[in-house]
Design a protein around this motif. Structure first.
Motif, mmCIF file in Angstrom:
data_model
loop_
_atom_site.group_PDB
_atom_site.id
_atom_site.type_symbol
_atom_site.label_atom_id
_atom_site.label_comp_id
_atom_site.label_asym_id
_atom_site.label_seq_id
_atom_site.Cartn_x
_atom_site.Cartn_y
_atom_site.Cartn_z
ATOM 1 N N GLY A 165 -6.494 9.002 3.990
ATOM 2 C CA GLY A 165 -5.504 7.978 4.326
ATOM 3 C C GLY A 165 -5.909 6.572 3.929
ATOM 4 O O GLY A 165 -5.079 5.658 3.944
ATOM 5 N N ASP A 166 -7.184 6.365 3.571
ATOM 6 C CA ASP A 166 -7.599 5.040 3.095
ATOM 7 C C ASP A 166 -6.798 4.670 1.849
ATOM 8 O O ASP A 166 -6.440 5.536 1.046
ATOM 9 N N ARG A 167 -6.543 3.349 1.703
ATOM 10 C CA ARG A 167 -5.738 2.865 0.574
ATOM 11 C C ARG A 167 -6.644 2.174 -0.443
ATOM 12 O O ARG A 167 -7.477 1.348 -0.095
ATOM 13 N N VAL A 168 -6.452 2.527 -1.715
ATOM 14 C CA VAL A 168 -7.253 1.964 -2.803
ATOM 15 C C VAL A 168 -6.318 1.285 -3.803
ATOM 16 O O VAL A 168 -5.317 1.875 -4.212
ATOM 17 N N LEU A 169 -6.648 0.052 -4.163
ATOM 18 C CA LEU A 169 -5.932 -0.644 -5.239
ATOM 19 C C LEU A 169 -6.848 -0.683 -6.444
ATOM 20 O O LEU A 169 -8.007 -1.068 -6.335
ATOM 21 N N ASP A 170 -6.338 -0.288 -7.624
ATOM 22 C CA ASP A 170 -7.181 -0.229 -8.817
ATOM 23 C C ASP A 170 -6.526 -1.014 -9.951
ATOM 24 O O ASP A 170 -5.509 -0.591 -10.502
ATOM 25 N N ALA A 226 -1.720 -6.979 -3.644
ATOM 26 C CA ALA A 226 -0.993 -5.899 -2.965
ATOM 27 C C ALA A 226 -0.172 -6.443 -1.798
ATOM 28 O O ALA A 226 -0.575 -7.411 -1.143
ATOM 29 N N ASP A 227 0.986 -5.838 -1.546
ATOM 30 C CA ASP A 227 1.831 -6.242 -0.420
ATOM 31 C C ASP A 227 1.116 -5.978 0.902
ATOM 32 O O ASP A 227 1.185 -6.771 1.829
ATOM 33 N N GLU A 228 0.467 -4.809 0.949
ATOM 34 C CA GLU A 228 -0.268 -4.424 2.159
ATOM 35 C C GLU A 228 -1.745 -4.399 1.827
ATOM 36 O O GLU A 228 -2.134 -3.829 0.806
ATOM 37 N N LYS A 229 -2.584 -4.942 2.696
ATOM 38 C CA LYS A 229 -4.022 -5.013 2.408
ATOM 39 C C LYS A 229 -4.615 -3.607 2.287
ATOM 40 O O LYS A 229 -4.177 -2.677 2.973
ATOM 41 N N VAL A 230 -5.602 -3.484 1.406
ATOM 42 C CA VAL A 230 -6.177 -2.163 1.121
ATOM 43 C C VAL A 230 -7.615 -2.065 1.648
ATOM 44 O O VAL A 230 -8.261 -3.073 1.925
ATOM 45 N N ASP A 231 -8.089 -0.816 1.754
ATOM 46 C CA ASP A 231 -9.455 -0.566 2.217
ATOM 47 C C ASP A 231 -10.464 -0.761 1.091
ATOM 48 O O ASP A 231 -11.601 -1.169 1.322
ATOM 49 N N VAL A 232 -10.037 -0.416 -0.131
ATOM 50 C CA VAL A 232 -10.899 -0.566 -1.303
ATOM 51 C C VAL A 232 -10.068 -1.223 -2.408
ATOM 52 O O VAL A 232 -8.989 -0.735 -2.748
ATOM 53 N N ILE A 267 -16.298 -13.226 -11.579
ATOM 54 C CA ILE A 267 -16.030 -14.106 -10.433
ATOM 55 C C ILE A 267 -14.537 -14.136 -10.117
ATOM 56 O O ILE A 267 -14.122 -13.970 -8.961
ATOM 57 N N GLY A 268 -13.721 -14.284 -11.161
ATOM 58 C CA GLY A 268 -12.270 -14.317 -10.963
ATOM 59 C C GLY A 268 -11.730 -12.980 -10.479
ATOM 60 O O GLY A 268 -10.788 -12.940 -9.673
ATOM 61 N N ALA A 269 -12.324 -11.885 -10.965
ATOM 62 C CA ALA A 269 -11.855 -10.553 -10.554
ATOM 63 C C ALA A 269 -12.134 -10.343 -9.056
ATOM 64 O O ALA A 269 -11.285 -9.825 -8.324
ATOM 65 N N ILE A 270 -13.311 -10.770 -8.616
ATOM 66 C CA ILE A 270 -13.646 -10.626 -7.194
ATOM 67 C C ILE A 270 -12.684 -11.460 -6.343
ATOM 68 O O ILE A 270 -12.172 -10.995 -5.319
ATOM 69 N N GLU A 271 -12.407 -12.660 -6.806
ATOM 70 C CA GLU A 271 -11.498 -13.551 -6.053
ATOM 71 C C GLU A 271 -10.101 -12.909 -5.970
ATOM 72 O O GLU A 271 -9.481 -12.861 -4.900
ATOM 73 N N LEU A 272 -9.638 -12.381 -7.099
ATOM 74 C CA LEU A 272 -8.311 -11.745 -7.128
ATOM 75 C C LEU A 272 -8.270 -10.532 -6.189
ATOM 76 O O LEU A 272 -7.346 -10.388 -5.376
ATOM 77 N N LEU A 273 -9.279 -9.674 -6.297
ATOM 78 C CA LEU A 273 -9.303 -8.460 -5.462
ATOM 79 C C LEU A 273 -9.383 -8.824 -3.975
ATOM 80 O O LEU A 273 -8.795 -8.135 -3.133
ATOM 81 N N SER A 274 -10.114 -9.894 -3.664
ATOM 82 C CA SER A 274 -10.315 -10.253 -2.253
ATOM 83 C C SER A 274 -8.990 -10.583 -1.577
ATOM 84 O O SER A 274 -8.848 -10.442 -0.368
ATOM 85 N N ARG A 275 -7.998 -10.982 -2.368
ATOM 86 C CA ARG A 275 -6.693 -11.343 -1.785
ATOM 87 C C ARG A 275 -5.911 -10.107 -1.329
ATOM 88 O O ARG A 275 -4.926 -10.217 -0.600
ATOM 89 N N SER A 276 -6.340 -8.923 -1.795
ATOM 90 C CA SER A 276 -5.655 -7.684 -1.384
ATOM 91 C C SER A 276 -6.458 -6.894 -0.362
ATOM 92 O O SER A 276 -6.041 -5.812 0.050
ATOM 93 N N LEU A 277 -7.625 -7.418 0.011
ATOM 94 C CA LEU A 277 -8.578 -6.628 0.809
ATOM 95 C C LEU A 277 -8.424 -6.865 2.297
ATOM 96 O O LEU A 277 -8.327 -8.002 2.750
#
Ligand code: SAH
Length: 248
Positions: free
Chosen positions: A37-42, A100-106, A120-130
Motif C-alpha cells: 500500500g505504500d505509494r511511490v512516485l518515480d 504529486a497531488d498526494e504525498k508519497v512514501d518514496v 540538488i534540484g532533483a532532491i528539492e523537487l522530490l521533497s515537495r511530493s514526500l
C-alpha cells in the motif's frame, strides 16, 4: 515530445535503463522495507520495471512519469504482464516540476536527475511530493577513481570531470543538503555490462532490420565506437548507485 531517437533505438530492448540487474533492483526494493500500500512516485520511470516489479513483490502502488513515448508504452504493457496495472500508472510527460497531488512514501529519480537540473534540484523537487518521514531515492553516477584527464570524462560521456563526484564526495553532498543516507545499492562492472553491452546487440539488430533508415549512419557509428569506448573508459571510471535519503 520525446527523448533523442538514439536512446529509443539502443535501449528499446532494455527493461532497466540503468546499470542495475533485476537482482539489484529487487535488493534495493527489499532494502527500503516498504509496506503493502505504500505509494511511490518515480520521475523518469523508463519502461517501468522498478514500479512494476516492486508492485508485484512488495505490494506498493504508484505513478511513473517519463518523456519517452516508447518506454511509457512498454511500462504500461509490463504492468499488465505482471498483473499490477490496477496499482501503478504511467504518464507520458515531461517530469520537470512535477509534484504529486498526494504525498508519497518514496519519491524517486533514478538515473534522470537532470529532470531537476541536477542532483540538488532533483532532491528539492522530490521533497515537495514526500510525506514526513518518507524516503527520497536518487540514482546517480560517480567517479570510481580520480580522473587523470578531461579526455577520460568525455570517454565516459560526461561533459567534464566536474559533472560527477567521487563516491564519498557524493555522500557528503547529501549530508550537506540536510539528508541522512539511510541505504544504498551500487552497480558493479558486471551490472554495467548488462546495461551497456545489451545496447550493442539491439543496435546491431536494428541496423540489420533498417538498413535504409535515415538514422542508420548514426546508429552504425555508435555501434562501431561504443564497445571500445565503454571498455576503455566507462567500465573503469564510472560508478553508479541508488541512494536512499531521509531529511534529518
Ligand atoms: N529510471 C528508469 C529510466 C532511467 S533512464 C530506469 O532506471 O530504468 C532516464 C529516463 O529519463 C529515460 O527513460 C528518459 O526517457 C527519461 N527522461 C529524460 N528526460 C525526461 C524528462 N524531462 N521528463 C521525464 N522523463 C525524462
Amino acid at each position: 515530445m520525446d527523448i533523442p531517437r538514439i536512446f529509443n533505438i539502443s535501449e528499446s530492448a532494455h527493461r532497466i535503463h540503468n546499470p542495475f540487474t533485476p537482482e539489484k533492483l529487487a535488493a534495493l526494493g527489499a532494502a527500503l522495507r516498504m509496506k503493502p500500500g505504500d505509494r511511490v512516485l518515480d520521475l523518469g520511470s523508463g519502461s517501468g520495471e522498478m514500479l512494476c516489479t516492486w508492485a508485484r513483490d512488495f505490494g506498493i502502488g504508484g505513478i511513473g512519469i517519463d518523456m519517452s513515448q516508447l518506454f511509457s508504452a512498454q511500462a504500461e504493457q509490463r504492468a499488465r504482464e505482471l498483473g499490477v496495472a490496477d496499482r501503478v500508472m504511467f504518464l507520458h510527460a515531461d517530469a520537470a516540476g512535477y509534484v504529486a497531488d498526494e504525498k508519497v512514501d518514496v519519491a524517486s529519480c533514478v538515473g534522470a536527475t537532470w529532470i531537476g537540473g541536477g542532483v540538488i534540484g532533483a532532491i528539492e523537487l522530490l521533497s515537495r511530493s514526500l510525506r514526513p518521514g518518507g524516503i527520497i531515492l536518487i540514482g546517480e553516477p560517480y567517479w570510481r577513481q580520480l580522473l587523470p584527464t578531461e579526455e577520460v570524462a568525455k570517454g565516459c560521456r560526461a561533459n567534464s570531470v566536474g559533472d560527477f563526484l567521487l563516491l564519498p564526495q557524493l555522500i557528503v553532498t547529501f549530508g550537506n543538503l540536510g539528508y541522512d543516507v539511510v541505504e544504498m545499492v551500487l552497480a558493479d562492472q558486471d551490472s554495467w555490462d548488462r546495461y551497456e553491452a545489451a545496447k550493442w546487440m539491439t543496435m546491431r539488430r536494428w541496423l540489420d532490420a533498417n538498413p535504409d533508415d535515415g538514422f542508420a549512419l548514426e546508429v552504425r557509428a555508435e555501434l562501431t565506437a561504443a564497445p571500445e569506448r565503454y571498455t576503455r573508459y566507462g567500465r573503469e571510471y564510472l560508478g553508479w548507485g541508488v541512494f536512499a535519503l531521509m531529511p534529518q
